[in-house]
Design a protein around this motif. Structure first.
Motif, short mmCIF file in Angstrom:
data_model
loop_
_atom_site.label_atom_id
_atom_site.label_comp_id
_atom_site.label_asym_id
_atom_site.label_seq_id
_atom_site.Cartn_x
_atom_site.Cartn_y
_atom_site.Cartn_z
N SER B 32 0.86 -1.17 0.00
CA SER B 32 0.00 0.00 0.00
C SER B 32 0.91 1.23 0.00
O SER B 32 1.99 1.21 0.58
CB SER B 32 -0.89 0.01 1.25
OG SER B 32 -1.79 -1.07 1.21
N LEU B 33 0.45 2.29 -0.65
CA LEU B 33 1.27 3.49 -0.80
C LEU B 33 0.57 4.69 -0.17
O LEU B 33 -0.67 4.80 -0.21
CB LEU B 33 1.54 3.76 -2.28
CG LEU B 33 2.24 2.64 -3.04
CD1 LEU B 33 2.31 2.97 -4.54
CD2 LEU B 33 3.63 2.40 -2.48
N LYS B 49 -3.93 7.92 0.22
CA LYS B 49 -3.37 6.59 0.11
C LYS B 49 -3.96 5.85 -1.09
O LYS B 49 -5.01 6.26 -1.61
CB LYS B 49 -3.63 5.79 1.38
CG LYS B 49 -5.08 5.42 1.63
CD LYS B 49 -5.21 4.62 2.92
CE LYS B 49 -6.67 4.32 3.25
NZ LYS B 49 -7.22 3.24 2.43
N ALA B 50 -3.29 4.78 -1.48
CA ALA B 50 -3.78 3.89 -2.53
C ALA B 50 -3.32 2.49 -2.19
O ALA B 50 -2.17 2.28 -1.79
CB ALA B 50 -3.26 4.31 -3.90
N THR B 51 -4.21 1.52 -2.32
CA THR B 51 -3.89 0.18 -1.86
C THR B 51 -3.67 -0.83 -2.97
O THR B 51 -3.24 -1.95 -2.70
CB THR B 51 -4.97 -0.34 -0.91
OG1 THR B 51 -6.22 -0.31 -1.61
CG2 THR B 51 -5.06 0.52 0.34
N LYS B 52 -3.97 -0.46 -4.23
CA LYS B 52 -3.70 -1.40 -5.31
C LYS B 52 -3.42 -0.63 -6.60
O LYS B 52 -3.72 0.57 -6.72
CB LYS B 52 -4.86 -2.37 -5.50
CG LYS B 52 -6.17 -1.75 -5.86
CD LYS B 52 -7.24 -2.84 -5.95
CE LYS B 52 -8.55 -2.31 -6.49
NZ LYS B 52 -9.17 -1.28 -5.63
N ALA B 53 -2.87 -1.36 -7.56
CA ALA B 53 -2.46 -0.74 -8.82
C ALA B 53 -3.63 0.00 -9.47
O ALA B 53 -4.76 -0.47 -9.46
CB ALA B 53 -1.92 -1.81 -9.75
N ASP B 54 -3.30 1.17 -10.02
CA ASP B 54 -4.21 2.07 -10.74
C ASP B 54 -5.18 2.82 -9.82
O ASP B 54 -5.97 3.64 -10.31
CB ASP B 54 -5.00 1.34 -11.82
CG ASP B 54 -4.08 0.73 -12.87
OD1 ASP B 54 -4.38 -0.37 -13.36
OD2 ASP B 54 -3.04 1.35 -13.16
N LYS B 68 1.92 0.60 -10.97
CA LYS B 68 2.75 -0.58 -10.72
C LYS B 68 3.81 -0.75 -11.81
O LYS B 68 4.93 -1.19 -11.53
CB LYS B 68 1.86 -1.83 -10.65
CG LYS B 68 2.59 -3.08 -10.23
CD LYS B 68 1.63 -4.13 -9.76
CE LYS B 68 2.32 -5.48 -9.59
NZ LYS B 68 3.55 -5.38 -8.82
N GLU B 69 3.46 -0.38 -13.03
CA GLU B 69 4.40 -0.61 -14.14
C GLU B 69 5.65 0.26 -14.02
O GLU B 69 6.73 -0.14 -14.47
CB GLU B 69 3.70 -0.37 -15.49
CG GLU B 69 3.22 1.05 -15.73
CD GLU B 69 1.86 1.35 -15.12
OE1 GLU B 69 1.37 0.53 -14.30
OE2 GLU B 69 1.30 2.41 -15.45
N THR B 70 5.50 1.42 -13.39
CA THR B 70 6.66 2.30 -13.20
C THR B 70 7.07 2.37 -11.73
O THR B 70 7.97 3.14 -11.38
CB THR B 70 6.37 3.72 -13.70
OG1 THR B 70 5.17 4.19 -13.06
CG2 THR B 70 6.19 3.75 -15.21
N THR B 71 6.44 1.59 -10.89
CA THR B 71 6.64 1.58 -9.42
C THR B 71 6.73 3.01 -8.90
O THR B 71 7.70 3.42 -8.24
CB THR B 71 7.89 0.77 -9.00
OG1 THR B 71 9.06 1.34 -9.61
CG2 THR B 71 7.74 -0.67 -9.38
#
Lengths: 115, 113
Positions: B32-33, B49-54, B68-71
């Motif tokens: 999570s970010l 916050k964001a917990t999953k890709a996109d 996620k593709e560019t982390t």
């Protein structure tokens, strides 16, 4: 009704002394943490407790001893204080909600100055 | 281990300017970010916050998208205000319940009138 409260806010003490910082959270969270923020604002985790059990213990001198009497409290005791211990210490708590993470709630910090 | 890299600061902008603060991460699994903000003399507050890709996190006019593709998890705001002056921290937390919140070095933003 502060969510995470730390005391004292400021602490000035001489080298070699022993001091404690207290932290209490009223959010019902299961996990509590201590972070150290240095003069360059860098934050590094020191300890984490989950339901009074130590789960994270980073490379911290054993002069630092956390104590969690219950899941709402996590105190930090520091023995034989050194100049390099001067920093801002933040307490935080969190509650993982299944696979979701709500995020950490931080206290307002304790500025420790060792002279 | 997990790590977060933020762009070097400090950053000084004029009021109403566009803000981008870069953040990239290295982690195993699906973390999570987060973006946290620290106003002068205060503790850290969760900004978004964001917990999953996109996923896109947003709050107070700030946005960040979990790429996620560019982390990456870059923070943006279309028009900054003087009151946005603070230190901004990007952070990640691994999926395990016992994983820790790892912070980037933080970046100081100063907005001038």
């Amino acid at each position: 009704d502060t969510a995470v409260s730390q005391t004292p806010k400021y602490l000035v003490t001489q080298m070699g002394n022993d001091k404690s910082i207290k932290c209490e959270q009223n959010l019902g969270h299961d996990t509590m943490y201590w972070y150290k923020q240095d003069s360059k604002k860098f934050l590094k985790i020191m300890f984490s407790y989950n339901n009074k059990e130590l789960i994270i213990n980073e490379t911290v001198p054993n002069r630092f001893s956390p104590k969690s009497p219950d899941k709402a409290h996590l105190n930090l005791h520091i023995n034989s204080l050194e100049l390099g211990d001067s920093a801002v210490y933040f307490c935080a708590s969190s509650q993982d909600a299944g696979q979701g993470v709500i995020g950490y709630t931080f206290g307002s910090g304790t500025r420790l100055t060792v002279v | 281990g997990d790590s977060v890299t933020q762009m070097e600061g400090p950053v000084t902008l004029s009021e109403e300017a566009f803000l981008t603060i870069n953040c990239t991460y290295t982690a195993t699994g699906y973390p999570s970010l987060f973006w946290y903000v620290q106003y002068p003399g205060e503790g850290l507050q969760l900004l978004l916050k964001a917990t999953k890709a996109d996923d896109k996190g947003s709050n107070k006019g700030f946005e960040a998208t979990y790429r996620k593709e560019t982390t990456s998890f870059h923070l943006e705001k279309g028009s900054v205000q003087v009151s946005d002056s603070a230190v901004y921290f990007c952070a990640l937390k691994g999926p395990g319940a016992n994983s820790k919140l790892t912070f980037g070095k933080g970046i100081t933003l100063s907005v001038r009138p």
